[in-house]
Scaffold this active site. Structure first.
Site, PDB file in Angstrom:
ATOM      1  N   LYS A   1      46.609 -19.794 -45.331  1.00  0.00           N
ATOM      2  CA  LYS A   1      45.743 -21.217 -45.465  1.00  0.00           C
ATOM      3  C   LYS A   1      44.096 -20.772 -44.960  1.00  0.00           C
ATOM      4  O   LYS A   1      43.872 -19.895 -43.817  1.00  0.00           O
ATOM      5  CB  LYS A   1      45.745 -22.022 -43.319  1.00  0.00           C
ATOM      6  CG  LYS A   1      45.329 -23.022 -42.910  1.00  0.00           C
ATOM      7  CD  LYS A   1      46.075 -24.241 -42.104  1.00  0.00           C
ATOM      8  CE  LYS A   1      45.486 -25.071 -41.739  1.00  0.00           C
ATOM      9  NZ  LYS A   1      45.426 -25.907 -40.671  1.00  0.00           N
TER      10      LYS A   1
ATOM     11  N   ARG B   1      41.506 -34.171 -40.523  1.00  0.00           N
ATOM     12  CA  ARG B   1      41.197 -34.435 -39.225  1.00  0.00           C
ATOM     13  C   ARG B   1      40.184 -35.969 -38.839  1.00  0.00           C
ATOM     14  O   ARG B   1      40.877 -36.328 -37.755  1.00  0.00           O
ATOM     15  CB  ARG B   1      40.238 -33.600 -38.805  1.00  0.00           C
ATOM     16  CG  ARG B   1      40.975 -32.151 -39.183  1.00  0.00           C
ATOM     17  CD  ARG B   1      39.410 -31.107 -38.631  1.00  0.00           C
ATOM     18  NE  ARG B   1      40.250 -29.706 -39.505  1.00  0.00           N
ATOM     19  CZ  ARG B   1      39.238 -28.793 -39.714  1.00  0.00           C
ATOM     20  NH1 ARG B   1      38.110 -29.072 -39.245  1.00  0.00           N
ATOM     21  NH2 ARG B   1      39.584 -27.563 -40.123  1.00  0.00           N
TER      22      ARG B   1
ATOM     23  N   LYS C   1      37.385 -23.175 -36.971  1.00  0.00           N
ATOM     24  CA  LYS C   1      38.575 -22.266 -37.213  1.00  0.00           C
ATOM     25  C   LYS C   1      38.441 -21.073 -37.639  1.00  0.00           C
ATOM     26  O   LYS C   1      39.711 -20.431 -37.871  1.00  0.00           O
ATOM     27  CB  LYS C   1      39.799 -23.074 -37.297  1.00  0.00           C
ATOM     28  CG  LYS C   1      39.851 -24.372 -36.645  1.00  0.00           C
ATOM     29  CD  LYS C   1      41.629 -25.582 -37.187  1.00  0.00           C
ATOM     30  CE  LYS C   1      41.554 -27.182 -36.703  1.00  0.00           C
ATOM     31  NZ  LYS C   1      42.653 -27.144 -36.848  1.00  0.00           N
TER      32      LYS C   1
ATOM     33  N   LYS D   1      47.241 -22.937 -49.257  1.00  0.00           N
ATOM     34  CA  LYS D   1      46.028 -23.906 -48.541  1.00  0.00           C
ATOM     35  C   LYS D   1      44.708 -23.936 -48.171  1.00  0.00           C
ATOM     36  O   LYS D   1      44.446 -22.844 -48.255  1.00  0.00           O
ATOM     37  CB  LYS D   1      46.992 -24.566 -47.450  1.00  0.00           C
ATOM     38  CG  LYS D   1      46.094 -25.746 -46.535  1.00  0.00           C
ATOM     39  CD  LYS D   1      46.669 -26.469 -45.313  1.00  0.00           C
ATOM     40  CE  LYS D   1      46.261 -27.355 -44.894  1.00  0.00           C
ATOM     41  NZ  LYS D   1      46.907 -27.849 -43.224  1.00  0.00           N
TER      42      LYS D   1
ATOM     43  N   SER E   1      44.118 -33.325 -48.245  1.00  0.00           N
ATOM     44  CA  SER E   1      42.955 -34.492 -47.690  1.00  0.00           C
ATOM     45  C   SER E   1      42.041 -34.586 -48.670  1.00  0.00           C
ATOM     46  O   SER E   1      41.887 -35.192 -49.919  1.00  0.00           O
ATOM     47  CB  SER E   1      42.694 -34.671 -46.863  1.00  0.00           C
ATOM     48  OG  SER E   1      42.184 -33.221 -45.314  1.00  0.00           O
TER      49      SER E   1
ATOM     50  N   TYR F   1      48.825 -36.089 -51.066  1.00  0.00           N
ATOM     51  CA  TYR F   1      48.812 -37.448 -50.972  1.00  0.00           C
ATOM     52  C   TYR F   1      49.566 -38.406 -52.760  1.00  0.00           C
ATOM     53  O   TYR F   1      49.662 -39.185 -52.264  1.00  0.00           O
ATOM     54  CB  TYR F   1      47.892 -37.768 -49.477  1.00  0.00           C
ATOM     55  CG  TYR F   1      47.446 -36.788 -48.998  1.00  0.00           C
ATOM     56  CD1 TYR F   1      48.413 -37.233 -47.900  1.00  0.00           C
ATOM     57  CD2 TYR F   1      47.050 -35.995 -48.689  1.00  0.00           C
ATOM     58  CE1 TYR F   1      48.489 -36.046 -46.671  1.00  0.00           C
ATOM     59  CE2 TYR F   1      46.575 -34.666 -47.672  1.00  0.00           C
ATOM     60  CZ  TYR F   1      47.075 -35.262 -46.941  1.00  0.00           C
ATOM     61  OH  TYR F   1      47.468 -33.982 -45.909  1.00  0.00           O
TER      62      TYR F   1
HETATM   63  C1  PBG Z   1      46.774 -28.349 -38.362  1.00  0.00           C
HETATM   64  C2  PBG Z   1      46.289 -29.404 -40.455  1.00  0.00           C
HETATM   65  C3  PBG Z   1      45.735 -29.717 -40.897  1.00  0.00           C
HETATM   66  C4  PBG Z   1      46.128 -29.878 -42.314  1.00  0.00           C
HETATM   67  C5  PBG Z   1      47.297 -29.518 -41.881  1.00  0.00           C
HETATM   68  N1  PBG Z   1      47.654 -29.458 -40.806  1.00  0.00           N
HETATM   69  C6  PBG Z   1      43.602 -29.384 -40.765  1.00  0.00           C
HETATM   70  C7  PBG Z   1      43.553 -28.491 -39.939  1.00  0.00           C
HETATM   71  O1  PBG Z   1      43.942 -26.991 -39.846  1.00  0.00           O
HETATM   72  O2  PBG Z   1      42.555 -28.447 -38.995  1.00  0.00           O
HETATM   73  C8  PBG Z   1      45.198 -30.662 -43.721  1.00  0.00           C
HETATM   74  C9  PBG Z   1      45.611 -31.204 -43.849  1.00  0.00           C
HETATM   75  C10 PBG Z   1      44.878 -31.828 -45.014  1.00  0.00           C
HETATM   76  O3  PBG Z   1      43.978 -31.788 -45.432  1.00  0.00           O
HETATM   77  O4  PBG Z   1      45.291 -32.461 -45.844  1.00  0.00           O
HETATM   78  N2  PBG Z   1      47.248 -27.622 -38.156  1.00  0.00           N
END
Ligand code: PBG
Length: 323
Positions: free
Chosen positions: A194, A204, A216, A247, A273, A312
């Site tokens: 990730k 978010r 992060k 991801k 997203s 999505y």
């Molecule tokens: C947070 C989490 C995130 C997503 C899934 N779980 C966002 C992040 O790490 O800030 C993102 C999913 C997306 O953007 O569709 N634990």
């Protein structure tokens, strides 16, 4: 010319016969956003066509999607600021709306596959996936909180847990806790690679979960790194993950392929997203054919080696397939 590749493209029938990659609704997991309350449905402003639902309407949406052939859902809760604290206590409160919604989805649709998210951010007043102490995200103390959250989700009936927090050792920690508590059959889909990505912003917005300070980067991976994804994958594999996830998806197709080539467990990819928002925004402006851009990007993720795609677009894809 003995070799004329165009001969295999000359008709629809032949093109179909030689098609190497096929996408099915069975490959997809639809992420859904949940709100507290009744009869609530609010569009996410940066994700046209994507809503946050209260449990009653979420059940209806799941029913509609199952009739379209979508059988797997990843549910994310949006909590008001008033429910958040530094230690994400609400995440394992058995009476919290998220856990109750999961039980109710499983009660109504036992054949659906329900995935949950294990990370502190929706419940944390700091907006981070881990516990913040003196401005630092502390790893091992976070594991204890993630463990309680994971057990509560398993208790509620989740089929697959998705640790999305990127703390070290969390897959093994959660696996052991699950096994000790009789949840041997609950699966873990590890967010393995990730990345600290710009493509999460609309998510978010959906959850009001942006970090209150900092970023992060001390836990999510540097987008420049590929070899490091192999280390993460080896750890998650050895710690008992059932699936390895990459991801985001589109900017990381090489990482999907890399994990596919090195590991013999299913690979998932999260079409996040921001990837959804980019296509939607340009389609709404008439700059791209949104449907074709969606199909092409989902296909490319599968072609790269993903067995499973969280997207999505799942519902839109399923509707198109039915036509
Ligand atoms: C947070 C989490 C995130 C997503 C899934 N779980 C966002 C992040 O790490 O800030 C993102 C999913 C997306 O953007 O569709 N634990």
């Amino acid at each position: 010319m003995l070799r004329r590749p165009r001969r295999n493209r000359k008709s629809e029938v032949i093109r179909n016969m030689v098609e190497e990659t096929r996408l099915s609704v069975k490959d997809l997991i639809l992420p859904l956003f949940l709100l507290d309350g009744k009869n609530q449905k609010m569009e996410v402003s940066s994700m046209p066509g994507i809503y946050r639902y209260s449990t009653d309407l979420l059940l209806k949406e799941i029913d509609t999607c199952m009739n379209l052939g979508i059988m797997a859902f990843d549910i994310f809760p949006a909590y008001p600021e008033s429910k958040k604290d530094e230690t994400a206590t609400e995440s394992y409160n058995p009476d919290t709306f998220y856990l109750k919604a999961i039980s109710s989805v499983k009660r109504n649709f036992p054949e659906a596959c329900i995935m949950t998210d294990v990370a502190m951010d929706p419940y944390s007043s700091d907006g981070h996936d881990g516990l913040v102490i003196d401005g630092k995200i502390v790893n091992d103390e976070t594991l204890k909180i993630l463990g309680k959250m994971a057990l509560a989700q398993a208790e509620a009936g989740a089929d697959i847990l998705g640790p999305s927090d990127m703390m070290d050792g969390r897959v093994g920690y959660i696996r052991q806790l699950l096994d000790e508590n009789g949840f041997q059959d609950v699966s873990i889909m590890a967010y393995t690679a990730k990345y600290a990505s710009a493509f999460y912003n609309p998510f978010r917005d959906a959850l009001d979960s942006a970090p209150k300070s900092g970023d992060k980067k001390t836990y999510q991976m540097n987008p420049a790194n590929a070899i490091e994804a192999l280390i993460e994958a080896e750890l998650d594999f050895n710690e008992g993950a059932d699936f390895l996830m990459v991801k985001p998806a589109l900017a990381y197709l090489d990482i999907i392929k890399l994990l596919k080539d090195h590991f013999n467990i299913p690979i998932a990819a999260y079409n996040v997203s921001g990837e959804y928002a980019m296509i939607k925004a340009s389609a709404l402006n008439g700059w791209l054919d949104g449907e074709r851009a969606m199909l092409e990007s989902l296909l490319s993720i599968k072609r790269a080696g993903a067995n499973i795609i969280l997207s999505y677009f799942a519902k839109e894809f399923a509707i198109l397939q039915k036509q």
